[in-house]
Design a protein around this motif. Structure first.
Motif, PDB file in Angstrom:
ATOM      1  N   PHE A 191      41.482  25.019  35.393  1.00  0.00           N
ATOM      2  CA  PHE A 191      40.397  25.649  35.515  1.00  0.00           C
ATOM      3  C   PHE A 191      40.298  27.206  35.904  1.00  0.00           C
ATOM      4  O   PHE A 191      40.950  27.398  36.752  1.00  0.00           O
ATOM      5  N   THR A 192      39.805  28.067  35.065  1.00  0.00           N
ATOM      6  CA  THR A 192      40.050  29.537  35.199  1.00  0.00           C
ATOM      7  C   THR A 192      38.728  29.956  35.848  1.00  0.00           C
ATOM      8  O   THR A 192      37.641  29.689  35.437  1.00  0.00           O
ATOM      9  N   VAL A 193      38.940  30.783  36.690  1.00  0.00           N
ATOM     10  CA  VAL A 193      37.956  31.339  37.532  1.00  0.00           C
ATOM     11  C   VAL A 193      37.947  32.712  37.462  1.00  0.00           C
ATOM     12  O   VAL A 193      38.695  33.445  37.618  1.00  0.00           O
ATOM     13  N   LEU A 194      36.808  33.517  36.591  1.00  0.00           N
ATOM     14  CA  LEU A 194      36.755  34.984  36.590  1.00  0.00           C
ATOM     15  C   LEU A 194      35.812  35.761  37.474  1.00  0.00           C
ATOM     16  O   LEU A 194      34.618  35.328  37.390  1.00  0.00           O
ATOM     17  N   LEU A 195      36.485  36.533  38.272  1.00  0.00           N
ATOM     18  CA  LEU A 195      35.533  37.133  39.216  1.00  0.00           C
ATOM     19  C   LEU A 195      35.328  38.662  38.790  1.00  0.00           C
ATOM     20  O   LEU A 195      36.465  39.405  38.689  1.00  0.00           O
ATOM     21  N   ALA A 196      34.343  39.002  38.302  1.00  0.00           N
ATOM     22  CA  ALA A 196      34.064  40.421  37.570  1.00  0.00           C
ATOM     23  C   ALA A 196      33.232  41.422  38.316  1.00  0.00           C
ATOM     24  O   ALA A 196      32.135  41.107  39.171  1.00  0.00           O
ATOM     25  N   LYS A 197      33.534  42.529  38.229  1.00  0.00           N
ATOM     26  CA  LYS A 197      33.122  43.706  38.681  1.00  0.00           C
ATOM     27  C   LYS A 197      32.315  44.240  37.374  1.00  0.00           C
ATOM     28  O   LYS A 197      31.226  44.980  37.291  1.00  0.00           O
ATOM     29  N   SER A 198      33.053  44.106  36.168  1.00  0.00           N
ATOM     30  CA  SER A 198      32.562  44.487  35.048  1.00  0.00           C
ATOM     31  C   SER A 198      32.824  43.681  33.883  1.00  0.00           C
ATOM     32  O   SER A 198      33.889  42.959  34.241  1.00  0.00           O
ATOM     33  N   GLU A 199      32.587  43.652  32.490  1.00  0.00           N
ATOM     34  CA  GLU A 199      33.114  43.091  31.384  1.00  0.00           C
ATOM     35  C   GLU A 199      34.819  43.414  31.232  1.00  0.00           C
ATOM     36  O   GLU A 199      35.581  42.773  30.665  1.00  0.00           O
ATOM     37  N   GLU A 200      35.370  44.645  31.647  1.00  0.00           N
ATOM     38  CA  GLU A 200      36.504  45.035  31.577  1.00  0.00           C
ATOM     39  C   GLU A 200      37.458  45.000  32.824  1.00  0.00           C
ATOM     40  O   GLU A 200      38.473  44.971  33.051  1.00  0.00           O
ATOM     41  N   ASP A 201      36.661  44.872  33.984  1.00  0.00           N
ATOM     42  CA  ASP A 201      37.204  44.941  35.331  1.00  0.00           C
ATOM     43  C   ASP A 201      36.946  43.429  36.078  1.00  0.00           C
ATOM     44  O   ASP A 201      36.035  43.461  36.614  1.00  0.00           O
ATOM     45  N   TYR A 202      38.130  42.785  35.943  1.00  0.00           N
ATOM     46  CA  TYR A 202      37.794  41.370  36.724  1.00  0.00           C
ATOM     47  C   TYR A 202      39.187  41.014  36.991  1.00  0.00           C
ATOM     48  O   TYR A 202      40.250  41.344  36.479  1.00  0.00           O
ATOM     49  N   GLU A 203      39.034  39.739  38.123  1.00  0.00           N
ATOM     50  CA  GLU A 203      40.332  38.988  38.342  1.00  0.00           C
ATOM     51  C   GLU A 203      40.312  37.794  37.963  1.00  0.00           C
ATOM     52  O   GLU A 203      39.020  37.274  37.756  1.00  0.00           O
ATOM     53  N   GLU A 204      41.312  37.082  37.770  1.00  0.00           N
ATOM     54  CA  GLU A 204      41.521  35.769  37.190  1.00  0.00           C
ATOM     55  C   GLU A 204      42.202  34.901  37.987  1.00  0.00           C
ATOM     56  O   GLU A 204      43.441  35.395  38.435  1.00  0.00           O
ATOM     57  N   TYR A 205      41.793  33.839  38.367  1.00  0.00           N
ATOM     58  CA  TYR A 205      42.269  32.551  39.218  1.00  0.00           C
ATOM     59  C   TYR A 205      42.324  31.315  38.600  1.00  0.00           C
ATOM     60  O   TYR A 205      41.345  31.189  37.750  1.00  0.00           O
ATOM     61  N   LEU A 206      43.054  30.499  38.923  1.00  0.00           N
ATOM     62  CA  LEU A 206      43.055  29.114  38.858  1.00  0.00           C
ATOM     63  C   LEU A 206      42.084  28.663  39.943  1.00  0.00           C
ATOM     64  O   LEU A 206      42.477  29.131  41.036  1.00  0.00           O
ATOM     65  N   LEU A 207      41.515  27.464  39.902  1.00  0.00           N
ATOM     66  CA  LEU A 207      40.714  26.975  40.925  1.00  0.00           C
ATOM     67  C   LEU A 207      41.628  26.610  42.054  1.00  0.00           C
ATOM     68  O   LEU A 207      41.222  26.718  43.289  1.00  0.00           O
ATOM     69  N   CYS A 208      42.762  26.029  41.611  1.00  0.00           N
ATOM     70  CA  CYS A 208      43.417  25.658  42.757  1.00  0.00           C
ATOM     71  C   CYS A 208      44.043  26.768  43.782  1.00  0.00           C
ATOM     72  O   CYS A 208      44.521  26.590  44.740  1.00  0.00           O
ATOM     73  N   GLU A 209      44.223  27.910  43.294  1.00  0.00           N
ATOM     74  CA  GLU A 209      44.615  29.089  44.047  1.00  0.00           C
ATOM     75  C   GLU A 209      43.236  29.322  45.099  1.00  0.00           C
ATOM     76  O   GLU A 209      43.507  29.808  46.125  1.00  0.00           O
TER      77      GLU A 209
END
Length: 138
Positions: free
Chosen positions: A107-125
């Motif tokens: 499962f992917t979690v996107l933490l975004a500042k904008s549509e172009e600027d975001y960080e991507e993590y797996l839920l386990c992280e």
């Protein structure tokens, strides 16, 4: 749905947040495994414990509609009226709620500042050593 559109949907949901106390608005866009989109915003209450986070609002909407499998979520947040955003991580309760229904290793979690600027993590992280249904023998 691509990440940009999912983040856009999270910003849209943020616009519906009810935050008369903190004035900190959060939006979430949850994508099911079969491509359905569920949006959620944070909803505050004068009795603070009754308040609900955006991530759980989206998750509970989906589960109440019979959806139980998810692929990713986008989360955005910031002060009311903000033009620039920082990363807004999900709280521990939301991480645990997602772990109930998501494969934490996929499962992917996107933490975004904008549509172009975001960080991507797996839920386990974000939730190492999660308490999962398997711990109960389920």
């Amino acid at each position: 749905m691509d990440n940009k559109n999912l983040i856009r949907a999270a910003f849209e949901a943020r616009g519906r947040a009810y935050t008369p106390y903190s004035h900190f608005q959060v939006g979430a866009a949850l994508l099911s495994a079969d491509g359905q989109l569920f949006q959620g915003c944070n909803i505050e209450n004068a009795s603070y414990g009754v308040s609900n986070c955006a991530e759980r609002t989206a998750l509970f909407k989906a589960v109440s509609e019979g959806v139980r499998e998810f692929s990713k979520i986008a989360i955005v947040g910031g002060p009311e009226g903000a033009e620039h955003f920082s990363i807004c991580e999900p709280c521990g309760i939301c991480r645990q709620a997602l772990a109930e229904f998501c494969d934490i290793d996929r499962f992917t979690v996107l933490l975004a500042k904008s549509e172009e600027d975001y960080e991507e993590y797996l839920l386990c992280e974000l939730l190492p050593h999660a308490f999962l249904p398997a711990h109960l023998g389920k």
